[in-house]
Design a protein around this motif. Structure first.
Motif, PDB file in Angstrom:
ATOM      1  N   PRO A 158     -11.222  11.468 -12.434  1.00 40.48           N
ATOM      2  CA  PRO A 158     -10.271  10.757 -13.282  1.00 40.48           C
ATOM      3  C   PRO A 158      -9.619   9.621 -12.497  1.00 40.48           C
ATOM      4  N   HIS A 159      -9.370   8.536 -13.171  1.00 39.62           N
ATOM      5  CA  HIS A 159      -8.663   7.402 -12.585  1.00 39.62           C
ATOM      6  C   HIS A 159      -7.363   7.255 -13.364  1.00 39.62           C
ATOM      7  N   ASN A 160      -6.256   7.655 -12.734  1.00 38.03           N
ATOM      8  CA  ASN A 160      -4.971   7.638 -13.409  1.00 38.03           C
ATOM      9  C   ASN A 160      -4.515   6.212 -13.691  1.00 38.03           C
ATOM     10  N   ARG A 161      -3.775   6.092 -14.772  1.00 32.30           N
ATOM     11  CA  ARG A 161      -3.228   4.801 -15.142  1.00 32.30           C
ATOM     12  C   ARG A 161      -2.198   4.373 -14.117  1.00 32.30           C
ATOM     13  N   PRO A 162      -2.194   3.117 -13.683  1.00 28.15           N
ATOM     14  CA  PRO A 162      -2.976   2.001 -14.170  1.00 28.15           C
ATOM     15  C   PRO A 162      -4.341   1.897 -13.486  1.00 28.15           C
ATOM     16  N   ALA A 163      -5.336   1.611 -14.293  1.00 24.40           N
ATOM     17  CA  ALA A 163      -6.690   1.386 -13.787  1.00 24.40           C
ATOM     18  C   ALA A 163      -7.317   0.226 -14.562  1.00 24.40           C
ATOM     19  N   ASP A 164      -6.493  -0.747 -14.911  1.00 23.54           N
ATOM     20  CA  ASP A 164      -6.931  -1.842 -15.775  1.00 23.54           C
ATOM     21  C   ASP A 164      -7.938  -2.784 -15.137  1.00 23.54           C
TER      22      ASP A 164
END
Length: 185
Positions: A158-164
Motif C-alpha cells: 500500500p502507498h499511503n496518501r499522499p501518493a499523487d
C-alpha cells in the motif's frame, strides 16, 4: 446485492455505516462511472465453477489467488491490522476481492474527494482500480473471509496518501477525467 452510498465525514467509528441524512445511495453504474470500481455477482459457494469468475480470471490474467480471513481469532495483531487496512492508500495494481463469508466495507474516493462506502457480502466481487485512494474495514460483525486474486506473484504494497506523483495515480486521474471503459470480461 452490493450497496454503495456517500458517507458522512465522520471518522469516529470506522465500523458504522455513516449514512448521510438521508442516505445518498450510489447505483452500480454510477459507482463505475464515478470511480472505476467494478462489481460482479459470483456463486461464492461454488466459485471454482462460476463462469463469470472463470472468464474474469482468464481475461485479466489472474494467475494467483489466496484467501484471507479477518477476525479477532484468525488475524494476528487484529486491531493493528484493521487500522492499517483503514488508512487511506492506493496500490499500483487493481485490488480484487470475492467475499466468501462475513461482510465489510470498502471506501473509495469519488471525484469530489467524498467517500463512497461499498458494503460487501458473500458473493460480491469488486475490482478496485489501481491508483484510486481507498480503505477497508469490517462491519460490526467483525468477520470476513475473502478470495484475493493477483496477476502473477502478489506484490501487495500500500502507498499511503499522499501518493499523487505515482504513475498509477496519474493514470487513474486521466481515466477518471475521460471516463472509464468497461474492460473485456
Amino acid at each position: 446485492m452490493v450497496r454503495a452510498w456517500i458517507m458522512d465525514d465522520l471518522e469516529t467509528d470506522q465500523r458504522l455505516e455513516h449514512f448521510t441524512n438521508p442516505p445518498e445511495f450510489v447505483s452500480l453504474p454510477d459507482l463505475f462511472k464515478k470511480t472505476g470500481v467494478e462489481y460482479f455477482k459470483i456463486n461464492h459457494q461454488n466459485f471454482d465453477s462460476d463462469v463469470t469468475l472463470t472468464n474474469l480470471k482468464e481475461a485479466r490474467g489472474y494467475s494467483y489467488e489466496d484467501e484471507i480471513t479477518c477476525s479477532k481469532e484468525c488475524l494476528q495483531n487484529y486491531e493493528e491490522k484493521l487500522k492499517h487496512f483503514f488508512t487511506e492508500h492506493l496500490h499500483t495494481d487493481e485490488e480484487i476481492r470475492l467475499v466468501l463469508d462475513g461482510s465489510g466495507y470498502f471506501d473509495v474516493r469519488n471525484h469530489d474527494e467524498k467517500w463512497i462506502r461499498i458494503e460487501v457480502v458473500p458473493g460480491d466481487l469488486i475490482i478496485i482500480p489501481s491508483g484510486i485512494y481507498h480503505r477497508f474495514t469490517l462491519d460490526t460483525k467483525n468477520f470476513i473471509k475473502a478470495k484475493r486474486f493477483f496477476i502473477g506473484v502478489p506484490v501487495w504494497e500500500p502507498h499511503n496518501r499522499p501518493a499523487d506523483n505515482m504513475d498509477c495515480r496519474k493514470e487513474y486521474l486521466k481515466r477518471l477525467e475521460h471516463g472509464f471503459e468497461v474492460p473485456a470480461n
